[in-house]
Each structure stands twice: as C-alpha cells, then as structure tokens.
Design an enzyme around this catalytic site. Sequence first.
Site, PDB file in Angstrom:
ATOM      1  N   CYS A  47      12.139 -46.818  34.522  1.00  0.00           N
ATOM      2  CA  CYS A  47      11.330 -47.307  33.405  1.00  0.00           C
ATOM      3  C   CYS A  47      12.191 -47.238  32.150  1.00  0.00           C
ATOM      4  O   CYS A  47      13.344 -46.848  32.204  1.00  0.00           O
ATOM      5  CB  CYS A  47      10.060 -46.461  33.264  1.00  0.00           C
ATOM      6  SG  CYS A  47      10.421 -44.720  32.938  1.00  0.00           S
ATOM      7  N   GLU A  84       3.503 -39.714  27.687  1.00  0.00           N
ATOM      8  CA  GLU A  84       4.430 -38.827  28.388  1.00  0.00           C
ATOM      9  C   GLU A  84       4.942 -39.459  29.674  1.00  0.00           C
ATOM     10  O   GLU A  84       4.179 -40.036  30.450  1.00  0.00           O
ATOM     11  CB  GLU A  84       3.691 -37.533  28.738  1.00  0.00           C
ATOM     12  CG  GLU A  84       4.517 -36.567  29.555  1.00  0.00           C
ATOM     13  CD  GLU A  84       3.775 -35.252  29.788  1.00  0.00           C
ATOM     14  OE1 GLU A  84       2.537 -35.251  29.860  1.00  0.00           O
ATOM     15  OE2 GLU A  84       4.458 -34.224  29.880  1.00  0.00           O
ATOM     16  N   CYS A  85       6.244 -39.316  29.900  1.00  0.00           N
ATOM     17  CA  CYS A  85       6.855 -39.759  31.154  1.00  0.00           C
ATOM     18  C   CYS A  85       7.898 -38.719  31.499  1.00  0.00           C
ATOM     19  O   CYS A  85       9.018 -38.770  31.001  1.00  0.00           O
ATOM     20  CB  CYS A  85       7.483 -41.141  30.971  1.00  0.00           C
ATOM     21  SG  CYS A  85       8.413 -41.687  32.418  1.00  0.00           S
ATOM     22  N   ASP A 142      -4.235 -49.748  34.162  1.00  0.00           N
ATOM     23  CA  ASP A 142      -3.732 -48.958  33.042  1.00  0.00           C
ATOM     24  C   ASP A 142      -4.876 -48.094  32.537  1.00  0.00           C
ATOM     25  O   ASP A 142      -5.861 -48.604  32.015  1.00  0.00           O
ATOM     26  CB  ASP A 142      -3.230 -49.906  31.949  1.00  0.00           C
ATOM     27  CG  ASP A 142      -2.482 -49.173  30.850  1.00  0.00           C
ATOM     28  OD1 ASP A 142      -2.688 -47.938  30.691  1.00  0.00           O
ATOM     29  OD2 ASP A 142      -1.698 -49.818  30.144  1.00  0.00           O
ATOM     30  N   GLU A 191       0.526 -39.140  31.631  1.00  0.00           N
ATOM     31  CA  GLU A 191       1.647 -39.512  32.486  1.00  0.00           C
ATOM     32  C   GLU A 191       1.292 -40.713  33.376  1.00  0.00           C
ATOM     33  O   GLU A 191       0.164 -40.803  33.874  1.00  0.00           O
ATOM     34  CB  GLU A 191       1.975 -38.293  33.351  1.00  0.00           C
ATOM     35  CG  GLU A 191       3.036 -38.447  34.377  1.00  0.00           C
ATOM     36  CD  GLU A 191       4.439 -38.437  33.802  1.00  0.00           C
ATOM     37  OE1 GLU A 191       4.799 -37.537  33.042  1.00  0.00           O
ATOM     38  OE2 GLU A 191       5.187 -39.378  34.151  1.00  0.00           O
ATOM     39  N   GLY A 192       2.235 -41.620  33.555  1.00  0.00           N
ATOM     40  CA  GLY A 192       2.061 -42.708  34.522  1.00  0.00           C
ATOM     41  C   GLY A 192       0.873 -43.601  34.217  1.00  0.00           C
ATOM     42  O   GLY A 192       0.047 -43.846  35.084  1.00  0.00           O
ATOM     43  N   THR A 227       4.156 -52.602  39.432  1.00  0.00           N
ATOM     44  CA  THR A 227       3.621 -51.339  38.920  1.00  0.00           C
ATOM     45  C   THR A 227       2.093 -51.377  38.820  1.00  0.00           C
ATOM     46  O   THR A 227       1.418 -50.383  39.075  1.00  0.00           O
ATOM     47  CB  THR A 227       4.280 -50.978  37.569  1.00  0.00           C
ATOM     48  OG1 THR A 227       3.691 -49.791  37.052  1.00  0.00           O
ATOM     49  CG2 THR A 227       4.168 -52.083  36.538  1.00  0.00           C
ATOM     50  N   ARG A 246      -4.639 -45.663  30.275  1.00  0.00           N
ATOM     51  CA  ARG A 246      -4.349 -44.994  29.006  1.00  0.00           C
ATOM     52  C   ARG A 246      -5.480 -45.218  28.013  1.00  0.00           C
ATOM     53  O   ARG A 246      -6.063 -46.292  27.939  1.00  0.00           O
ATOM     54  CB  ARG A 246      -3.028 -45.515  28.426  1.00  0.00           C
ATOM     55  CG  ARG A 246      -1.841 -45.004  29.201  1.00  0.00           C
ATOM     56  CD  ARG A 246      -0.551 -45.564  28.694  1.00  0.00           C
ATOM     57  NE  ARG A 246      -0.472 -46.991  28.917  1.00  0.00           N
ATOM     58  CZ  ARG A 246       0.593 -47.714  28.623  1.00  0.00           C
ATOM     59  NH1 ARG A 246       1.641 -47.162  28.064  1.00  0.00           N
ATOM     60  NH2 ARG A 246       0.604 -49.009  28.869  1.00  0.00           N
ATOM     61  N   HIS A 287       3.482 -42.606  22.086  1.00  0.00           N
ATOM     62  CA  HIS A 287       4.337 -42.563  23.289  1.00  0.00           C
ATOM     63  C   HIS A 287       3.618 -41.785  24.372  1.00  0.00           C
ATOM     64  O   HIS A 287       3.252 -40.626  24.172  1.00  0.00           O
ATOM     65  CB  HIS A 287       5.672 -41.891  22.952  1.00  0.00           C
ATOM     66  CG  HIS A 287       6.621 -41.842  24.130  1.00  0.00           C
ATOM     67  ND1 HIS A 287       7.514 -42.846  24.396  1.00  0.00           N
ATOM     68  CD2 HIS A 287       6.774 -40.932  25.123  1.00  0.00           C
ATOM     69  CE1 HIS A 287       8.195 -42.557  25.490  1.00  0.00           C
ATOM     70  NE2 HIS A 287       7.766 -41.394  25.959  1.00  0.00           N
ATOM     71  N   ARG A 325       4.355 -44.470  16.258  1.00  0.00           N
ATOM     72  CA  ARG A 325       4.692 -44.835  17.632  1.00  0.00           C
ATOM     73  C   ARG A 325       3.902 -43.938  18.582  1.00  0.00           C
ATOM     74  O   ARG A 325       4.192 -42.745  18.678  1.00  0.00           O
ATOM     75  CB  ARG A 325       6.192 -44.638  17.853  1.00  0.00           C
ATOM     76  CG  ARG A 325       6.627 -44.751  19.314  1.00  0.00           C
ATOM     77  CD  ARG A 325       6.522 -46.160  19.831  1.00  0.00           C
ATOM     78  NE  ARG A 325       6.870 -46.249  21.241  1.00  0.00           N
ATOM     79  CZ  ARG A 325       6.625 -47.329  21.997  1.00  0.00           C
ATOM     80  NH1 ARG A 325       6.040 -48.390  21.471  1.00  0.00           N
ATOM     81  NH2 ARG A 325       6.958 -47.345  23.251  1.00  0.00           N
TER      82      ARG A 325
END
Length: 214
Positions: free
Chosen positions: A83, A71-72, A143, A109-110, A131, A145, A69, A67
């Site tokens: 969220c 950071e948030c 996005d 983040e974000g 968003t 990421r 993930h 998974r």
Amino acid sequence: MFAPPPPATVRTQVLVPLRFPDGFHTTAVVFSFHGLVDGREHLAFGLGDWAASVRRSAAGGIAPLVRPHSECLTGDVFGSQRCDCGPQLREGVERVGARGGFVLYLRQEGRGIGLYSKLEAYALQDQGLDTYEANLALGHSEDERDYTVAAQMLLALGAERVALLSNNPDKAEQLDRLGVTVTERVPTGVHLSPANAAYLAAKARRSAHTLQVG
Ligand SMILES: [Zn+2]
C-alpha cells in the site's frame, strides 16, 4: 443530514520530536482525548504553527491543513510495499507542518476491518480479488472507516473549519455532516511502486479517489 458528534476534550498534550527514515524531522504536539465515541486511543499531531492556524481560521482566515490518516501497521511501521500508507503519512506530516495544522492518526486498521482481516484480504488479493472485493468476501463492507472521532478531535482542538489533505471525497462529506466545515480540498501526491500499483488502481476505480494512476 447534519449530526454533530458528542463533544470530546483534550486529555494530554505533549511535545514529541519526530524523525523519519529519510532524515526528515520535526516536532509535534501529540494530543490525546477524553470522550471519543469508540473508546479507542486516537491521536492528533499538531504540526508547524497549528495554534496560529486555528486562531486565524476562527477569525475567518485560511483554515488549518488537516490530514486524517488511518492506521496501517504494516505500511506505517514496517514499510510494506502493498500500500502507500507509509509515504502518505510521511508526506502528510511535512505538508501539514509547512502550513500549520493536524495529522489525525485514526486507529482503524485496514479500512476499519482490523489487522488480521487485512492480512486475510491480502491473501485473497493474491488469488486475484481487488482490495474492495476481498473485504466483501470476508463479510465486511468495502470501506468501514468512520470519521466521527476525527470530527470530535478537530472540534476539541477548536478547528471547526479545515483544509482537508486527501484525495478521498468521502472524508470531506463525512466531516461536513459531522459539523467540521471543509473549506478546501488539497490533493495528496501519488506514491506508486510496482507492488502497490494494483492497489492504487483499485482505489481510484472503486472509491472515486481523485488520483491518476498509470
Ligand atoms: Zn497501508
């Protein structure tokens, strides 16, 4: 285009017992790394019988569950209802642990725009943008990421084949391009609340997430 990332190596591995607010607890082996391309302090959490799952996968068997993930701070630490990151992380730790594998904690983040920009995007969302539109209004991509460091960590851990716990097809495509074979995509649950319904609907609409909302 196939473009394997520069190799990273494990820097430290240490046992950390985890306990979540709902009482769920487990023990993780937390890995840090040398050589991650963006110089940030990303982590891998080895959960359940991760070592056996890596060995089994290398021998052609079922792959470890992974998974990624992002950071948030607001969702992961403070339980923000804007969220679904907190419940996603909690679900990820339990499901990965049950099968053996890794939660990758990515310091982006974000959607990669950073914490302050994320808060500015929230303010724009309160004025009616979704968003993705808010990120664009702030001069960012929808996005930002990037999963290069995720692939580096997995390859450093010997996980060249993974089952990906994610509803986001972009993650699987990026990992495949980076030399990590995604043998299976495992959908995550939907964590709906009144405050995050619009966020989840935008996510489903705008990024081909395979989740059904409402
Ligand atoms: Zn979040």
